[in-house]
Write a protein that holds these residues in place. Structure first.
Motif, PDB file in Angstrom:
ATOM      1  N   ASP A  28       0.813  -1.223   0.000  1.00  0.00           N
ATOM      2  CA  ASP A  28       0.000   0.000   0.000  1.00  0.00           C
ATOM      3  C   ASP A  28       0.848   1.276   0.000  1.00  0.00           C
ATOM      4  O   ASP A  28       0.316   2.373  -0.137  1.00  0.00           O
ATOM      5  CB  ASP A  28      -0.970   0.013   1.177  1.00  0.00           C
ATOM      6  N   SER A  29       2.171   1.143   0.123  1.00  0.00           N
ATOM      7  CA  SER A  29       3.044   2.327   0.080  1.00  0.00           C
ATOM      8  C   SER A  29       3.619   2.566  -1.307  1.00  0.00           C
ATOM      9  O   SER A  29       4.244   3.600  -1.547  1.00  0.00           O
ATOM     10  CB  SER A  29       4.186   2.173   1.088  1.00  0.00           C
ATOM     11  N   LEU A  30       3.398   1.622  -2.206  1.00  0.00           N
ATOM     12  CA  LEU A  30       4.007   1.720  -3.537  1.00  0.00           C
ATOM     13  C   LEU A  30       3.377   2.812  -4.389  1.00  0.00           C
ATOM     14  O   LEU A  30       3.986   3.276  -5.357  1.00  0.00           O
ATOM     15  CB  LEU A  30       3.916   0.367  -4.252  1.00  0.00           C
ATOM     16  N   LEU A  31       2.173   3.236  -4.068  1.00  0.00           N
ATOM     17  CA  LEU A  31       1.574   4.354  -4.785  1.00  0.00           C
ATOM     18  C   LEU A  31       2.301   5.652  -4.471  1.00  0.00           C
ATOM     19  O   LEU A  31       2.485   6.508  -5.335  1.00  0.00           O
ATOM     20  CB  LEU A  31       0.096   4.491  -4.413  1.00  0.00           C
ATOM     21  N   GLU A  32       2.760   5.786  -3.226  1.00  0.00           N
ATOM     22  CA  GLU A  32       3.480   6.981  -2.815  1.00  0.00           C
ATOM     23  C   GLU A  32       4.945   6.941  -3.244  1.00  0.00           C
ATOM     24  O   GLU A  32       5.535   7.983  -3.564  1.00  0.00           O
ATOM     25  CB  GLU A  32       3.388   7.153  -1.300  1.00  0.00           C
ATOM     26  N   PHE A  33       5.518   5.726  -3.265  1.00  0.00           N
ATOM     27  CA  PHE A  33       6.923   5.562  -3.656  1.00  0.00           C
ATOM     28  C   PHE A  33       7.012   4.488  -4.739  1.00  0.00           C
ATOM     29  O   PHE A  33       7.431   3.360  -4.498  1.00  0.00           O
ATOM     30  CB  PHE A  33       7.771   5.165  -2.439  1.00  0.00           C
ATOM     31  N   PRO A  34       6.624   4.818  -5.965  1.00  0.00           N
ATOM     32  CA  PRO A  34       6.492   3.796  -7.024  1.00  0.00           C
ATOM     33  C   PRO A  34       7.810   3.318  -7.618  1.00  0.00           C
ATOM     34  O   PRO A  34       7.884   2.209  -8.134  1.00  0.00           O
ATOM     35  CB  PRO A  34       5.641   4.507  -8.084  1.00  0.00           C
ATOM     36  N   THR A  35       8.856   4.140  -7.575  1.00  0.00           N
ATOM     37  CA  THR A  35      10.110   3.750  -8.219  1.00  0.00           C
ATOM     38  C   THR A  35      11.150   3.362  -7.166  1.00  0.00           C
ATOM     39  O   THR A  35      11.075   3.761  -5.996  1.00  0.00           O
ATOM     40  CB  THR A  35      10.673   4.895  -9.074  1.00  0.00           C
ATOM     41  N   GLU A  36      12.151   2.596  -7.601  1.00  0.00           N
ATOM     42  CA  GLU A  36      13.218   2.200  -6.694  1.00  0.00           C
ATOM     43  C   GLU A  36      14.014   3.403  -6.207  1.00  0.00           C
ATOM     44  O   GLU A  36      14.478   3.426  -5.060  1.00  0.00           O
ATOM     45  CB  GLU A  36      14.144   1.201  -7.400  1.00  0.00           C
ATOM     46  N   GLU A  37      14.176   4.398  -7.060  1.00  0.00           N
ATOM     47  CA  GLU A  37      14.913   5.599  -6.671  1.00  0.00           C
ATOM     48  C   GLU A  37      14.184   6.332  -5.552  1.00  0.00           C
ATOM     49  O   GLU A  37      14.807   6.777  -4.573  1.00  0.00           O
ATOM     50  CB  GLU A  37      15.094   6.533  -7.873  1.00  0.00           C
ATOM     51  N   GLU A  38      12.858   6.451  -5.677  1.00  0.00           N
ATOM     52  CA  GLU A  38      12.070   7.126  -4.640  1.00  0.00           C
ATOM     53  C   GLU A  38      12.083   6.340  -3.338  1.00  0.00           C
ATOM     54  O   GLU A  38      12.154   6.919  -2.246  1.00  0.00           O
ATOM     55  CB  GLU A  38      10.634   7.336  -5.121  1.00  0.00           C
ATOM     56  N   GLN A  39      12.035   5.024  -3.449  1.00  0.00           N
ATOM     57  CA  GLN A  39      12.071   4.192  -2.253  1.00  0.00           C
ATOM     58  C   GLN A  39      13.415   4.326  -1.543  1.00  0.00           C
ATOM     59  O   GLN A  39      13.470   4.414  -0.311  1.00  0.00           O
ATOM     60  CB  GLN A  39      11.807   2.732  -2.626  1.00  0.00           C
ATOM     61  N   LEU A  40      14.498   4.351  -2.306  1.00  0.00           N
ATOM     62  CA  LEU A  40      15.818   4.473  -1.713  1.00  0.00           C
ATOM     63  C   LEU A  40      15.976   5.814  -1.002  1.00  0.00           C
ATOM     64  O   LEU A  40      16.523   5.877   0.108  1.00  0.00           O
ATOM     65  CB  LEU A  40      16.893   4.312  -2.785  1.00  0.00           C
ATOM     66  N   GLU A  41      15.516   6.883  -1.631  1.00  0.00           N
ATOM     67  CA  GLU A  41      15.610   8.196  -0.996  1.00  0.00           C
ATOM     68  C   GLU A  41      14.754   8.258   0.266  1.00  0.00           C
ATOM     69  O   GLU A  41      15.159   8.860   1.271  1.00  0.00           O
ATOM     70  CB  GLU A  41      15.187   9.286  -1.977  1.00  0.00           C
ATOM     71  N   GLU A  42      13.594   7.636   0.219  1.00  0.00           N
ATOM     72  CA  GLU A  42      12.734   7.592   1.406  1.00  0.00           C
ATOM     73  C   GLU A  42      13.394   6.783   2.510  1.00  0.00           C
ATOM     74  O   GLU A  42      13.332   7.154   3.694  1.00  0.00           O
ATOM     75  CB  GLU A  42      11.377   6.983   1.046  1.00  0.00           C
ATOM     76  N   ALA A  43      14.042   5.678   2.153  1.00  0.00           N
ATOM     77  CA  ALA A  43      14.732   4.851   3.147  1.00  0.00           C
ATOM     78  C   ALA A  43      15.868   5.631   3.801  1.00  0.00           C
ATOM     79  O   ALA A  43      16.098   5.520   5.012  1.00  0.00           O
ATOM     80  CB  ALA A  43      15.258   3.578   2.493  1.00  0.00           C
ATOM     81  N   LYS A  44      16.594   6.417   3.018  1.00  0.00           N
ATOM     82  CA  LYS A  44      17.652   7.259   3.576  1.00  0.00           C
ATOM     83  C   LYS A  44      17.063   8.284   4.540  1.00  0.00           C
ATOM     84  O   LYS A  44      17.623   8.531   5.622  1.00  0.00           O
ATOM     85  CB  LYS A  44      18.418   7.968   2.457  1.00  0.00           C
ATOM     86  N   TYR A  45      15.959   8.883   4.128  1.00  0.00           N
ATOM     87  CA  TYR A  45      15.302   9.873   4.991  1.00  0.00           C
ATOM     88  C   TYR A  45      14.850   9.234   6.304  1.00  0.00           C
ATOM     89  O   TYR A  45      15.070   9.797   7.388  1.00  0.00           O
ATOM     90  CB  TYR A  45      14.099  10.482   4.267  1.00  0.00           C
ATOM     91  N   ARG A  46      14.224   8.069   6.216  1.00  0.00           N
ATOM     92  CA  ARG A  46      13.763   7.380   7.425  1.00  0.00           C
ATOM     93  C   ARG A  46      14.931   7.077   8.362  1.00  0.00           C
ATOM     94  O   ARG A  46      14.811   7.227   9.578  1.00  0.00           O
ATOM     95  CB  ARG A  46      13.056   6.075   7.047  1.00  0.00           C
ATOM     96  N   THR A  47      16.042   6.640   7.777  1.00  0.00           N
ATOM     97  CA  THR A  47      17.218   6.298   8.580  1.00  0.00           C
ATOM     98  C   THR A  47      17.766   7.517   9.298  1.00  0.00           C
ATOM     99  O   THR A  47      18.003   7.492  10.511  1.00  0.00           O
ATOM    100  CB  THR A  47      18.312   5.674   7.692  1.00  0.00           C
ATOM    101  N   ARG A  48      17.980   8.607   8.540  1.00  0.00           N
ATOM    102  CA  ARG A  48      18.481   9.846   9.142  1.00  0.00           C
ATOM    103  C   ARG A  48      17.530  10.352  10.220  1.00  0.00           C
ATOM    104  O   ARG A  48      17.956  10.756  11.305  1.00  0.00           O
ATOM    105  CB  ARG A  48      18.631  10.945   8.074  1.00  0.00           C
ATOM    106  N   ASN A  49      16.245  10.311   9.905  1.00  0.00           N
ATOM    107  CA  ASN A  49      15.240  10.848  10.817  1.00  0.00           C
ATOM    108  C   ASN A  49      15.197  10.063  12.123  1.00  0.00           C
ATOM    109  O   ASN A  49      15.077  10.645  13.214  1.00  0.00           O
ATOM    110  CB  ASN A  49      13.868  10.818  10.137  1.00  0.00           C
ATOM    111  N   LYS A  50      15.322   8.725  12.027  1.00  0.00           N
ATOM    112  CA  LYS A  50      15.258   7.898  13.235  1.00  0.00           C
ATOM    113  C   LYS A  50      16.469   8.128  14.113  1.00  0.00           C
ATOM    114  O   LYS A  50      16.338   8.242  15.343  1.00  0.00           O
ATOM    115  CB  LYS A  50      15.148   6.417  12.852  1.00  0.00           C
ATOM    116  N   ILE A  51      17.662   8.189  13.520  1.00  0.00           N
ATOM    117  CA  ILE A  51      18.872   8.448  14.296  1.00  0.00           C
ATOM    118  C   ILE A  51      18.770   9.812  14.982  1.00  0.00           C
ATOM    119  O   ILE A  51      19.098   9.956  16.171  1.00  0.00           O
ATOM    120  CB  ILE A  51      20.119   8.393  13.400  1.00  0.00           C
ATOM    121  N   GLN A  52      18.309  10.818  14.240  1.00  0.00           N
ATOM    122  CA  GLN A  52      18.170  12.156  14.821  1.00  0.00           C
ATOM    123  C   GLN A  52      17.134  12.173  15.933  1.00  0.00           C
ATOM    124  O   GLN A  52      17.323  12.831  16.972  1.00  0.00           O
ATOM    125  CB  GLN A  52      17.783  13.159  13.725  1.00  0.00           C
TER     126      GLN A  52
END
Length: 276
Positions: free
Chosen positions: A49-73
């Motif tokens: 259900d998240s693939l509509l918001e992040f349909p491409t691998e590039e978008e998913q990777l950038e979102e994963a980076k954001y999630r990682t940075r955000n969680k550490i912060q």
């Protein structure tokens, strides 16, 4: 601690709570030790259900980076509100974990788990950008315990793993597991509670990691036959009795299992890993 996060699409405030916060600020200098393995897996998880918001691998990777940075912060912010952190160390899994050599069944129940194709990139991202340290020879948990020893206990630990809590007596632990409105929780365990938990773990084992423990002997047996005020000798005797019960009084097999499972379940310092 309560923080407000604005949800723009519905124009409502979501209240995020950190449970069991300290009552006052601790000014003593400490290091923050983060067991970040689970952050990588959570950050790279994209259900259908998240693939509509992040349909491409590039978008998913950038979102994963954001999630990682955000969680550490987020971890750093919530810990630094109460403690004087002078340095943060982030630990992730590495190579050549000794546990697989001495116990091939270790985490065998996870072999069929599908891992995100973004995981290797996020691992490298954490190493390159967030200066994460790979735990070669052991696990991130082991490196956290090593950090406790090196800092002589002048630290705060952050992990979602119960094992890390068991091996961190008298040290504040920040559990960063998010659950609805709960964004994290401070936890503490006494030396007596730690000794009981570690002895009980040898008996019960860890089904998540594929360590069976004394088969047929569980938490109820531990609660009935052990207590926090027992001596080391009494704990050892209780563990042996549990395994004799599981192995129909086979002393040799019981002793072998105890030694093996304890070595696998225990969190080790780097010096201990080198010896192993």
């Amino acid at each position: 601690m309560i923080t407000g996060v604005k949800k723009e699409e519905q124009f409502e405030e979501i209240v995020k709570i950190v449970k069991n916060c300290p009552t006052s600020y601790d000014d003593s200098k400490r290091v923050l030790l983060i067991d970040a393995d689970s952050i990588m897996y959570t950050a790279t998880y994209f259900p259908e259900d998240s693939l509509l918001e992040f349909p491409t691998e590039e978008e998913q990777l950038e979102e994963a980076k954001y999630r990682t940075r955000n969680k550490i912060q987020e971890i750093q912010n919530n810990v630094e509100e109460w403690f004087n952190i002078v340095q943060t160390y982030i630990f992730i899994g590495g190579k050549d974990n000794f546990r697989y050599r001495i116990f091939p069944e270790y985490k065998a129940n996870r072999k069929n788990t599908i891992k995100s194709p973004h995981l290797p990139m996020i691992r490298q991202y954490m190493i390159d950008e967030l200066k994460a340290i790979e735990s070669h020879g052991g696990e991130a948990d082991d490196y956290v315990i090593d950090g406790i020893a090196i800092s002589q206990g002048n630290c705060i630990v952050s992990s979602i793993d119960k094992d890390v809590l068991y091996y961190s007596p008298n040290i504040p632990l920040y559990d960063y597991r998010t659950n609805n409105d709960i964004v994290g929780e401070f936890k503490y365990i006494s030396t007596k509670e730690s000794r009981y938990a570690r002895a009980a773990q040898v008996i019960i084992g860890d089904s998540t990691d594929g360590v069976p423990g004394a088969k047929g002997v569980g938490k109820a047996w531990c609660d009935k036959n052990m207590h926090v005020d027992m001596t080391d000798y009494q704990f050892i005797k209780a563990i042996l009795l549990a395994y004799l019960k599981a192995n129909k009084d086979d002393y040799v097999e019981s002793k072998r299992q105890i030694r093996l499972y304890h070595k696998v379940l225990k969190l080790h310092t780097q010096e201990e890993i080198n010896k192993l």
